[in-house]
Design a protein around this motif. Structure first.
Motif, PDB file in Angstrom:
ATOM      1  N   UNK A 187      84.574  18.595  -1.650  1.00  0.00           N
ATOM      2  CA  UNK A 187      85.030  19.295  -2.856  1.00  0.00           C
ATOM      3  C   UNK A 187      85.246  18.311  -3.997  1.00  0.00           C
ATOM      4  N   UNK A 188      85.867  17.196  -3.694  1.00  0.00           N
ATOM      5  CA  UNK A 188      86.132  16.190  -4.712  1.00  0.00           C
ATOM      6  C   UNK A 188      84.825  15.622  -5.262  1.00  0.00           C
ATOM      7  N   UNK A 189      83.915  15.263  -4.389  1.00  0.00           N
ATOM      8  CA  UNK A 189      82.627  14.703  -4.813  1.00  0.00           C
ATOM      9  C   UNK A 189      81.872  15.705  -5.688  1.00  0.00           C
ATOM     10  N   UNK A 190      81.858  16.961  -5.275  1.00  0.00           N
ATOM     11  CA  UNK A 190      81.140  17.978  -6.036  1.00  0.00           C
ATOM     12  C   UNK A 190      81.716  18.141  -7.440  1.00  0.00           C
ATOM     13  N   UNK A 191      83.026  17.994  -7.567  1.00  0.00           N
ATOM     14  CA  UNK A 191      83.673  18.185  -8.854  1.00  0.00           C
ATOM     15  C   UNK A 191      83.671  16.968  -9.764  1.00  0.00           C
ATOM     16  N   UNK A 192      83.240  15.819  -9.261  1.00  0.00           N
ATOM     17  CA  UNK A 192      83.240  14.600 -10.081  1.00  0.00           C
ATOM     18  C   UNK A 192      82.183  14.657 -11.174  1.00  0.00           C
ATOM     19  N   UNK A 193      82.480  14.076 -12.332  1.00  0.00           N
ATOM     20  CA  UNK A 193      81.441  13.969 -13.361  1.00  0.00           C
ATOM     21  C   UNK A 193      80.350  13.000 -12.902  1.00  0.00           C
ATOM     22  N   UNK A 194      79.184  13.120 -13.486  1.00  0.00           N
ATOM     23  CA  UNK A 194      78.043  12.306 -13.059  1.00  0.00           C
ATOM     24  C   UNK A 194      78.300  10.806 -13.182  1.00  0.00           C
ATOM     25  N   UNK A 195      79.113  10.392 -14.140  1.00  0.00           N
ATOM     26  CA  UNK A 195      79.329   8.969 -14.363  1.00  0.00           C
ATOM     27  C   UNK A 195      80.453   8.375 -13.513  1.00  0.00           C
ATOM     28  N   UNK A 196      80.991   9.124 -12.578  1.00  0.00           N
ATOM     29  CA  UNK A 196      82.092   8.645 -11.718  1.00  0.00           C
ATOM     30  C   UNK A 196      81.558   7.981 -10.460  1.00  0.00           C
ATOM     31  N   UNK A 197      80.616   7.088 -10.640  1.00  0.00           N
ATOM     32  CA  UNK A 197      79.948   6.442  -9.505  1.00  0.00           C
ATOM     33  C   UNK A 197      80.912   5.624  -8.653  1.00  0.00           C
ATOM     34  N   UNK A 198      81.842   4.938  -9.287  1.00  0.00           N
ATOM     35  CA  UNK A 198      82.798   4.109  -8.550  1.00  0.00           C
ATOM     36  C   UNK A 198      83.678   4.968  -7.635  1.00  0.00           C
ATOM     37  N   UNK A 199      84.111   6.103  -8.129  1.00  0.00           N
ATOM     38  CA  UNK A 199      84.943   7.008  -7.326  1.00  0.00           C
ATOM     39  C   UNK A 199      84.144   7.560  -6.152  1.00  0.00           C
ATOM     40  N   UNK A 200      82.900   7.938  -6.411  1.00  0.00           N
ATOM     41  CA  UNK A 200      82.034   8.426  -5.336  1.00  0.00           C
ATOM     42  C   UNK A 200      81.879   7.380  -4.247  1.00  0.00           C
ATOM     43  N   UNK A 201      81.615   6.163  -4.669  1.00  0.00           N
ATOM     44  CA  UNK A 201      81.415   5.072  -3.725  1.00  0.00           C
ATOM     45  C   UNK A 201      82.670   4.853  -2.874  1.00  0.00           C
ATOM     46  N   UNK A 202      83.818   4.921  -3.505  1.00  0.00           N
ATOM     47  CA  UNK A 202      85.076   4.732  -2.775  1.00  0.00           C
ATOM     48  C   UNK A 202      85.307   5.848  -1.760  1.00  0.00           C
ATOM     49  N   UNK A 203      85.053   7.084  -2.149  1.00  0.00           N
ATOM     50  CA  UNK A 203      85.227   8.218  -1.227  1.00  0.00           C
ATOM     51  C   UNK A 203      84.292   8.067  -0.031  1.00  0.00           C
TER      52      UNK A 203
END
Length: 161
Positions: free
Chosen positions: A125-141
């Protein structure tokens, strides 16, 4: 001795390109990209619905065999991969694949830690809701999910041969 027959097949696209007056490769690629763009919103909707189903999935009662619910969670994870894969959503695919790996590694008859399903559903859910430029957050998750998979399946942290 068994004989193998080989029948060449051509795709519809190659047939259209090969015909006189047919499409150029550039035009065909542009049309394919446009078709994919049109399906992207539908894919997002399907992924969101699958994640909601995964979130709603409850642990089975202790007197019930968990295999049916685990199979359902696996099918949902697989459906997320199917819907997100063609649209370069590797982040969603990796998270869902980790869930499927953990379910695959579940030992028959042994208790399954249902928090794994909950954590993956929340992460998806968190990944789906992230903006496209939130690459660092995606990587951490994804790194945190990978650590959980590695702890639950020690062989998952080993490089493939």
């Amino acid at each position: 001795m068994t004989a193998v027959m080989w029948k060449p097949r051509t795709s519809r696209l190659s047939t259209i390109i090969d015909q006189p007056g047919g499409l150029s490769v550039g035009v065909a690629m542009a049309q394919a990209r446009a078709n994919l763009d049109n399906l992207k919103a539908e894919s997002q909707s399907i992924v969101a619905e699958r994640i909601a189903r995964l979130s709603a999935l409850q642990a089975p009662p202790t007197d019930q065999d968990p295999v049916l619910r685990l199979n359902e969670a696996y099918e949902i994870g697989s459906a997320i991969i199917d819907a997100a894969g063609p649209f370069d959503r590797d982040d969603l695919c990796k998270a869902a694949a980790g869930l499927c790996d953990l379910i695959d590694a579940a030992l028959p008859g042994a208790p399954f830690d249902w928090r794994i399903i909950t954590v993956h559903a929340q992460a998806l859910q968190l990944i789906l809701g992230l903006p496209e430029d939130a690459e660092e957050t995606r990587t951490e998750i994804l790194a945190n999910l990978h650590q959980m998979v590695a702890r639950k399946i020690p062989a998952a942290d080993q490089p493939a041969d």
